[in-house]
Scaffold this motif. Structure first.
Motif, PDB file in Angstrom:
ATOM      1  N   UNK A 171       5.811 -25.832  14.502  1.00 52.17           N
ATOM      2  CA  UNK A 171       4.440 -25.578  14.938  1.00 52.17           C
ATOM      3  C   UNK A 171       3.747 -24.382  14.274  1.00 52.17           C
ATOM      4  N   UNK A 172       4.616 -23.430  13.647  1.00 56.82           N
ATOM      5  CA  UNK A 172       3.804 -22.433  13.171  1.00 56.82           C
ATOM      6  C   UNK A 172       3.417 -22.801  11.585  1.00 56.82           C
ATOM      7  N   UNK A 173       4.209 -23.901  11.016  1.00 61.01           N
ATOM      8  CA  UNK A 173       3.783 -24.331   9.547  1.00 61.01           C
ATOM      9  C   UNK A 173       2.505 -25.073   9.725  1.00 61.01           C
ATOM     10  N   UNK A 174       2.194 -26.285  10.478  1.00 60.24           N
ATOM     11  CA  UNK A 174       0.834 -26.698  10.662  1.00 60.24           C
ATOM     12  C   UNK A 174       0.616 -26.767  11.973  1.00 60.24           C
ATOM     13  N   UNK A 175      -0.738 -26.094  12.120  1.00 56.65           N
ATOM     14  CA  UNK A 175      -1.458 -25.804  13.172  1.00 56.65           C
ATOM     15  C   UNK A 175      -2.433 -26.899  13.662  1.00 56.65           C
ATOM     16  N   UNK A 176      -2.695 -27.097  14.879  1.00 61.21           N
ATOM     17  CA  UNK A 176      -3.686 -27.798  15.518  1.00 61.21           C
ATOM     18  C   UNK A 176      -4.762 -27.783  14.730  1.00 61.21           C
ATOM     19  N   UNK A 177      -5.420 -26.502  14.103  1.00 59.74           N
ATOM     20  CA  UNK A 177      -6.713 -26.367  13.779  1.00 59.74           C
ATOM     21  C   UNK A 177      -6.725 -26.852  12.249  1.00 59.74           C
ATOM     22  N   UNK A 178      -5.621 -27.349  11.762  1.00 54.29           N
ATOM     23  CA  UNK A 178      -5.620 -27.856  10.186  1.00 54.29           C
ATOM     24  C   UNK A 178      -6.113 -29.044  10.065  1.00 54.29           C
ATOM     25  N   UNK A 179      -7.182 -29.237   9.336  1.00 56.58           N
ATOM     26  CA  UNK A 179      -7.832 -30.618   9.032  1.00 56.58           C
ATOM     27  C   UNK A 179      -7.848 -30.907   7.629  1.00 56.58           C
ATOM     28  N   UNK A 180      -7.990 -31.886   7.123  1.00 55.44           N
ATOM     29  CA  UNK A 180      -8.367 -32.595   5.775  1.00 55.44           C
ATOM     30  C   UNK A 180      -9.464 -33.438   5.844  1.00 55.44           C
TER      31      UNK A 180
ATOM     32  N   UNK B 133      -1.463 -25.867   1.118  1.00 55.48           N
ATOM     33  CA  UNK B 133      -0.363 -24.992   1.068  1.00 55.48           C
ATOM     34  C   UNK B 133       1.020 -25.597   1.902  1.00 55.48           C
ATOM     35  N   UNK B 134       1.124 -26.566   1.536  1.00 57.70           N
ATOM     36  CA  UNK B 134       2.416 -27.294   2.337  1.00 57.70           C
ATOM     37  C   UNK B 134       3.059 -28.013   1.413  1.00 57.70           C
ATOM     38  N   UNK B 135       4.495 -28.044   1.296  1.00 53.61           N
ATOM     39  CA  UNK B 135       5.368 -28.440   0.449  1.00 53.61           C
ATOM     40  C   UNK B 135       6.289 -29.828   1.022  1.00 53.61           C
ATOM     41  N   UNK B 136       5.871 -31.008   0.824  1.00 51.82           N
ATOM     42  CA  UNK B 136       6.814 -31.896   1.661  1.00 51.82           C
ATOM     43  C   UNK B 136       8.307 -31.973   0.457  1.00 51.82           C
ATOM     44  N   UNK B 137       9.302 -32.215   1.378  1.00 51.23           N
ATOM     45  CA  UNK B 137      10.710 -32.316   0.544  1.00 51.23           C
ATOM     46  C   UNK B 137      11.484 -33.432   1.244  1.00 51.23           C
ATOM     47  N   UNK B 138      11.781 -34.175   0.366  1.00 49.96           N
ATOM     48  CA  UNK B 138      12.657 -35.374   0.921  1.00 49.96           C
ATOM     49  C   UNK B 138      14.142 -34.996   0.685  1.00 49.96           C
ATOM     50  N   UNK B 139      14.989 -35.587   1.826  1.00 50.50           N
ATOM     51  CA  UNK B 139      16.100 -35.239   1.873  1.00 50.50           C
ATOM     52  C   UNK B 139      16.945 -36.143   2.833  1.00 50.50           C
TER      53      UNK B 139
ATOM     54  N   UNK C 163      14.903 -38.198   5.388  1.00 50.82           N
ATOM     55  CA  UNK C 163      13.910 -37.394   6.277  1.00 50.82           C
ATOM     56  C   UNK C 163      12.992 -36.612   5.284  1.00 50.82           C
ATOM     57  N   UNK C 164      11.745 -36.211   5.744  1.00 50.51           N
ATOM     58  CA  UNK C 164      10.827 -35.672   4.917  1.00 50.51           C
ATOM     59  C   UNK C 164      10.455 -34.180   5.557  1.00 50.51           C
ATOM     60  N   UNK C 165      10.779 -33.263   5.171  1.00 52.78           N
ATOM     61  CA  UNK C 165      10.571 -31.653   5.783  1.00 52.78           C
ATOM     62  C   UNK C 165       9.254 -31.083   5.180  1.00 52.78           C
ATOM     63  N   UNK C 166       8.437 -30.541   5.915  1.00 58.66           N
ATOM     64  CA  UNK C 166       7.260 -29.963   5.409  1.00 58.66           C
ATOM     65  C   UNK C 166       7.275 -28.485   5.843  1.00 58.66           C
ATOM     66  N   UNK C 167       7.035 -27.591   4.795  1.00 63.30           N
ATOM     67  CA  UNK C 167       7.189 -26.350   4.862  1.00 63.30           C
ATOM     68  C   UNK C 167       6.238 -25.566   4.019  1.00 63.30           C
ATOM     69  N   UNK C 168       5.843 -24.373   4.232  1.00 59.99           N
ATOM     70  CA  UNK C 168       4.949 -23.760   3.363  1.00 59.99           C
ATOM     71  C   UNK C 168       5.439 -23.722   2.064  1.00 59.99           C
ATOM     72  N   UNK C 169       4.421 -23.902   1.189  1.00 57.75           N
ATOM     73  CA  UNK C 169       4.837 -23.996  -0.267  1.00 57.75           C
ATOM     74  C   UNK C 169       5.348 -22.344  -0.999  1.00 57.75           C
ATOM     75  N   UNK C 170       4.936 -21.478  -0.276  1.00 58.82           N
ATOM     76  CA  UNK C 170       5.408 -20.076  -0.497  1.00 58.82           C
ATOM     77  C   UNK C 170       6.860 -19.833  -0.417  1.00 58.82           C
ATOM     78  N   UNK C 171       7.573 -20.522   0.649  1.00 63.00           N
ATOM     79  CA  UNK C 171       8.782 -20.375   0.955  1.00 63.00           C
ATOM     80  C   UNK C 171       9.570 -21.380   0.317  1.00 63.00           C
ATOM     81  N   UNK C 172       9.097 -22.463  -0.526  1.00 64.15           N
ATOM     82  CA  UNK C 172       9.905 -23.470  -1.363  1.00 64.15           C
ATOM     83  C   UNK C 172      10.869 -23.033  -1.905  1.00 64.15           C
TER      84      UNK C 172
END
Length: 235
Positions: A53-62, A87-93, A96-105
């Motif tokens: 919930x801290x990664x993708x917030x309800x206010x985030x729109x594209x 600012x998000x990084x998808x990672x396949x493993x 599954x697909x994990x979405x995390x902040x790119x800065x933490x990649x």
């Protein structure tokens, strides 16, 4: 007429991914909630996607507009690029697909590739590249200005191994640059250069220490993944 206009606006605002056969159909959304986009993409591709919930917030729109039908594979490229742009990084493993902040990649485990089979998309990969000549140190130094914001490039002490941690599509460009510098002429030039020991001021020294620390983190991550893969293969 006003009622019809309001209805059309309402339909447009709620427009999401539309699929007909294997083709994603044209649509436009000026304010597509990112959580809804992720949910729709998961349903379209039957993919399990995880994020906090801290990664993708309800206010985030594209903003998303498709002007013509496209394959699901092509839409995947757009989906990953949108995530990266926000600012998000998808990672396949493991399916599954994990979405995390790119800065933490750089601190997260990910797929390791030792050849050119890595996907060319806007998700981070770890690629081990072997040089023809022992030029890893000089090539790494010249390559750093070309990596993306959170990308990293480090060299191993064997002088022939480089690790590229970056977006898949940028790694493809980096490898071309590496190949253009990995030549006999460049190697002969390095042999001719005299060793230099210029004085380094404190600020530059601190920056070098920071880079070395990040390099150690990436190197440890690679070695741990390599050991885990070897252990899994043995079972």
């Amino acid at each position: 007429m006003k009622y019809l206009l309001l209805l059309l606006i309402s339909v447009s605002a709620q427009a999401g991914i539309k699929v007909q056969g294997d083709q994603v159909q044209p649509f436009k959304s000026n304010a597509y909630p990112l959580r809804e986009l992720i949910k729709d993409y998961a349903e379209m591709t039957a993919t399990h996607i995880f994020y906090s919930d801290e990664t993708v917030k309800p206010k985030d729109v594209v903003q998303l507009q498709l002007n013509q039908p496209m394959s699901k594979a092509d839409f995947k490229q757009i989906f990953y690029a949108l995530l990266n742009a926000h600012g998000f990084s998808p990672m396949e493993e493991s399916g599954f697909l994990w979405i995390s902040p790119t800065r933490d990649n750089r601190y997260l485990p990910g797929p390791v590739f030792t050849d050119d089979s890595y996907p060319r998309d806007a998700s981070f990969k770890l690629v081990v590249h072997t040089l023809k000549y022992p030029l890893a140190s000089s090539i790494t130094r010249n390559l750093r200005p070309y990596v993306s914001r959170y990308g990293r490039v480090i060299n191993f002490s064997d002088a022939r191994t480089i690790i590229l941690s970056d977006l898949g599509d940028n790694i493809a460009r980096l490898v071309k640059l590496v190949d253009s510098m990995d030549t006999e002429l460049a190697y002969q030039q390095v042999l001719k250069e005299k060793p230099k020991n210029p004085e380094i001021d404190t600020a530059i020294q601190e920056k070098i220490v920071g880079l070395e620390l990040e390099n150690k983190i990436l190197e440890r991550k690679y070695l741990e993944l390599k050991e885990n893969n070897a252990t899994g293969g043995a079972q």
